[in-house]
Design a protein around this motif. Structure first.
Motif, PDB file in Angstrom:
ATOM      1  N   ILE A 104       0.834  -1.212   0.000  1.00 28.27           N
ATOM      2  CA  ILE A 104       0.000   0.000   0.000  1.00 28.27           C
ATOM      3  C   ILE A 104       0.865   1.257   0.000  1.00 28.27           C
ATOM      4  N   THR A 108       1.352   4.465  -2.901  1.00 31.93           N
ATOM      5  CA  THR A 108       0.815   5.733  -2.392  1.00 31.93           C
ATOM      6  C   THR A 108       1.893   6.803  -2.378  1.00 31.93           C
ATOM      7  N   TRP A 111       2.442   8.021  -5.876  1.00 27.40           N
ATOM      8  CA  TRP A 111       1.345   8.928  -6.269  1.00 27.40           C
ATOM      9  C   TRP A 111       1.559  10.310  -5.667  1.00 27.40           C
ATOM     10  N   VAL A 118      -2.192  15.491  -3.915  1.00 24.37           N
ATOM     11  CA  VAL A 118      -2.250  14.244  -3.142  1.00 24.37           C
ATOM     12  C   VAL A 118      -1.287  14.313  -1.967  1.00 24.37           C
ATOM     13  N   LEU A 122      -2.320  13.980   1.937  1.00 21.83           N
ATOM     14  CA  LEU A 122      -1.848  12.846   2.721  1.00 21.83           C
ATOM     15  C   LEU A 122      -1.084  13.265   3.977  1.00 21.83           C
ATOM     16  N   VAL A 165       5.323   5.545   3.207  1.00 21.46           N
ATOM     17  CA  VAL A 165       4.805   6.522   2.244  1.00 21.46           C
ATOM     18  C   VAL A 165       5.760   7.707   2.126  1.00 21.46           C
TER      19      VAL A 165
END
Length: 875
Positions: A104, A108, A111, A118, A122, A165
């Motif tokens: 995941i 992410t 992105w 984004v 986030l 992330v």
């Protein structure tokens, strides 16, 4: 400012989710649980030292000789600490959580790196995920998924996600913009720019993020243990709650070894997958002048070969071990391996009663799981059915809040101890303090503190809301919430120093036997009446395990029994609770049979004189043979014998008996059907007598076949039956009688062909013909369950070609009476009526293939006097 009811909104949202999206949570739980079980089966399935070798080969491949040696030593140390299974369970949880997190987090992060909006959206989400106390994630996790692995995995994923992330986004953003522009100028598509330029250059940073993900996942093991995830987390949690310094140190060392291994391996993995890492590693190896061999790292193919070889050896040993493992479920295998999950709060009576039932259930053939939890997750887990029962519900006061919240999903199986009492207690050397009234104005003597237990305990609520108020102690005393073990440690430390201390305690408790204490009187009755300690199970438990539910409803222990059990467990030490229980049971003989009487009548679990001997039984697949063999297997195991059961054709079966490879079989049809076998082997066999008879052999047709009532009626009707008589095994004596005598006697030779098949094939053909209403003639015998299932006609035998009815005998090897004197006596007296045998065969038919033993057990439960009559003990 008006109070914002944010917490109430969250609770409402959780309630709505629980009511409307349960199917989603169940699906997630199934997937995550399946992933964990699969990984854990692989990691914990092999021999520990071989698995340690596999980990060492991986370290050799990634880092070299010295790290490989240290890896093996580290994992061998974990095995020597008896923490291997727990370590592999923890590693499995980390692997599952880390893989999901990386799957995941990396996309992410990519992105976010390619889209500023984004990234901005986030950032606050990741801040919340990373700074929110990790314990908070467990609450919805337990509520949505119950106790176990799943809430631990979910909390770990959420907690470990942010660095994955952030580091992925950072790595891609740090790639030189000129390189990206150059790639685009040469016409590289955006996806190829990402995969061929940005990701390779960002890989060291991404790998650093993955390393952090794994480290954070491992840091969650203790929190996962609080939710029942097991592994080292459960051990650390138990050590914390029970102040077991030794266990904490051992578990901590195991966690450190896992952490160091995962950290070093994920760090070194960058050298294998990153071009920059490979270049740097090559420079280091080239510059090494001394001990060059320490820098040697095998190629991927060589390392893979080593891992595969060790894995195959470990798997082979595991299969061999499982294949030779005997079923030693104890004197009465009632459970047949059924899994029963228990939970407990780390209170002494909870520990004692839980491990007592763990031992009893395992002796009765059940597989058990035991999980330590706080009261809230424990009640939630029982209500959801993740835990089957717990034995430490203090009602109606201490656990009132939990009972009120979950009572719709719980069954109260009754009280097993009581009445209890809650109290404040001081050491006897504290003079002038004999009652709760005496505490008023004495706060300075106790530093204004009352040492309590878990804040979630109901008695803590009663103390704060009622007792302090009733005696005017509010403001003067602060109730310190801790844990039962912390309270006892404080009590012990104060007594050693002869310092005043007041603690929460209850009766019965082993502390009153260890220390000289005073229970403070409660003249105003603020604590309320004494409570009862109840066993509480989830709804439907009585249906899932009726025998266990009945045992628990009848469960009682006296104060003397409970305190002696607690002291025995205290003496055994933490982690040895079941050893303490076993030692206590040896001092209380007969208690297991009293607490868990075996279905099947009085004395059903008593040991026989020859208990422990192995009886090797054989049978051929005739219904009465299957029924009698599995009946005796159950009865013998109830009497402490060990058994093996083999299916054979009559020839090999009689040969095995004659050679002593088998001990006994229960289906010798004499004097006709098995005459040839008896005549051939009788000098090496023992006839223990008949247990059923007389029988009859016959040809049979469905009742709708008109005009065929006798063997004489078959003559000239061959075309109606396609010229076939459907038989059974060609080796059966009745087949020889049919071919050599019956057909000849009634002039049926040439007109009919006897088709040899098997008993099951014959019955299948009979069933198929009846469904189509087609004529069919089959070999059959009485008694047989087919006569109860179908409407059939036994063809009369006016000439007596089949001979007289036979007896079913028990036949054993020659020296059977010498080897099994007690069993010989039982078998000589063995008899079943036609009704008993027929009902037993029907029960086995209902259970289906592969369930014969369980079906025979159900029949024994429904016929409780049979086992005691057939296998009498004592007297």
């Amino acid at each position: 400012m008006p109070r914002v009811s944010f917490g109430a909104w969250v609770e409402d949202a959780v309630d709505w989710l629980q009511s409307n999206l349960t199917w989603i949570f169940d699906a997630i739980k199934t997937v995550l649980g399946g992933m964990y079980d699969g990984v854990n089966a692989v990691l914990s399935g092999g021999e520990p030292l071989l698995m340690a070798g596999i980990f060492a080969v991986i370290a050799f491949w990634l880092r070299g000789v010295v790290p490989a040696v240290l890896t093996f030593v580290g994992f061998a140390l974990i095995d020597s600490l008896a923490l291997w299974d727990e370590a592999m369970a923890t590693l499995s949880l980390v692997v599952v959580a880390a893989v999901i997190t990386i799957v995941i987090a990396v996309p992410t992060g990519i992105w976010a790196a390619r889209n500023n909006r984004v990234s901005a959206a986030l950032r606050p989400v990741l801040d919340v995920m990373q700074t929110m106390p990790a314990f908070v994630y467990l609450i919805p996790g337990v509520m949505f998924f119950g106790v176990g692995v799943t809430p631990g995995v979910i909390a770990t994923i959420v907690f470990a996600m942010p660095p994955g992330v952030r580091m992925t986004e950072l790595g891609i953003r740090q790639v030189d913009g000129e390189l990206v522009e150059a790639a685009e100028a040469f016409g590289t598509q955006p996806k190829h720019t990402l995969t061929r330029v940005q990701l390779p250059l960002a890989l060291p940073t991404i790998m650093a993020g993955i390393n952090q993900v794994i480290m954070l996942a491992l840091s969650m093991v203790v929190i996962g243990g609080m939710a029942g995830a097991g592994g080292l987390g459960e051990k650390v949690y138990a050590a914390i709650t029970q102040l077991q310094v030794g266990l904490a140190a051992e578990s901590g060392i195991a966690v450190v070894i896992l952490a160091m291994y995962l950290d070093r391996m994920t760090g070194a993995l960058n050298e294998r997958v990153s071009p920059l890492g490979r270049r740097a590693a090559a420079k280091v190896a080239a510059g090494a002048r001394r001990l060059k061999f320490t820098h040697y790292k095998p190629g991927t193919a060589v390392a893979m070969t080593g891992v595969v070889v060790l894995a195959l050896v470990a798997g082979g040993l595991n299969i061999a071990g499982s294949g030779s493992k005997a079923d030693e479920a104890g004197s009465a295998n009632v459970g047949q391996g059924q899994k029963i999950n228990m939970g407990y709060i780390p209170w002494d009576e909870g520990i004692a009663s839980t491990f007592l039932w763990k031992e009893i259930l395992e002796q009765r053939g059940y597989e058990t799981g035991v999980t330590q939890l706080d009261a809230g997750p424990l009640y939630s887990g029982v209500a959801r059915g993740d835990i089957d029962f717990q034995t430490d519900s203090w009602l109606p006061t201490t656990h009132k809040d939990y009972w009120d919240k979950y009572s719709d999903d719980l069954d109260d199986l009754g009280a097993w101890y009581g009445p209890t009492s809650l109290e404040l207690t001081v050491p006897s050397y504290v003079e002038g303090i004999d009652s709760l009234e005496d505490l008023k104005g004495q706060g300075k003597k106790f530093d204004g503190k009352i040492i309590g237990i878990e804040a979630s305990a109901g008695m803590m609520g009663t103390l704060n809301k009622k007792v302090l108020k009733e005696y005017g102690l509010e403001g003067e005393y602060k109730v310190v919430s801790s844990s039962t073990s912390s309270m006892l440690a404080e009590l012990n430390a104060s007594i050693k120093k002869k310092e005043p201390v007041v603690v929460t305690l209850w009766s019965p408790h082993w502390a009153y036997g260890k220390h000289d204490l005073k229970k403070l009187k409660d003249p105003k009755g603020a604590w309320g009446k004494g409570e009862e300690v109840h066993t509480v199970a989830h709804k439907g438990f009585a249906k899932k395990a009726p025998a266990v539910a009945k045992w628990l409803k009848d469960f009682k222990l006296s104060e003397k029994q409970l305190t002696s059990l607690e002291n025995e467990i205290q003496n055994a030490g933490q982690g040895q609770e079941q050893d303490g229980v076993r030692a206590w049971l040896k001092k209380n003989p007969g208690l297991v049979d009293k607490l868990a009487p075996v279905p099947g009548g009085a004395g059903g679990s008593q040991q026989g004189k020859d208990a422990g001997k192995t009886v090797n039984m054989g049978y051929f697949p005739w219904d009465e043979a299957i029924a009698s063999t599995y009946l005796w297997q159950n009865m013998l195991e109830d009497r402490g014998y060990k058994t093996t059961v083999k299916q054979l054709d009559p020839g090999p079966l009689y040969t095995g008996l004659a050679q002593g490879q088998l001990d006994v079989q229960f289906d010798s049809w004499l004097p006709t059907t098995h005459k040839d076998y008896w005549d051939r082997y009788k000098e090496n066999l023992t006839d223990l007598g008949s247990w059923y008879g007389p029988t009859s052999l016959e040809l049979t047709v469905p009742s709708y076949v008109e005009g065929i009532d006798s063997l004489e009626d078959l003559k000239g009707q061959g075309k109606k039956f396609n010229g076939k008589i459907i038989g059974i095994e060609s080796s059966a004596g009745m087949m020889g009688t049919l071919n050599k005598k019956v057909l000849k006697e009634y002039g049926l030779e040439g007109e009919y062909e006897v088709v040899s098949s098997s008993t099951s094939s014959m019955l299948a053909e009979l069933n198929r013909s009846i469904k189509k209403k087609e004529p069919v003639v089959v070999t059959l015998w009485s008694p047989h369950w087919a006569y109860g299932k179908h409407d059939l006609k036994k063809l009369k035998d006016p000439k007596g070609a089949w001979g007289e009815g036979e007896q079913i005998h028990t036949v054993a090897k020659k020296d059977f009476a010498k080897d099994f004197p007690e069993l010989t006596g039982w078998l000589k007296d063995f008899e079943l009526s036609e009704a008993q045998l027929a009902s037993l065969e029907v029960e086995i038919q209902k259970g289906g293939a592969g369930k014969e033993k369980e079906s025979a057990r159900r029949w024994m439960d429904a016929n409780p006097d049979v086992a005691a009559k057939l296998t009498p003990v004592g007297g």
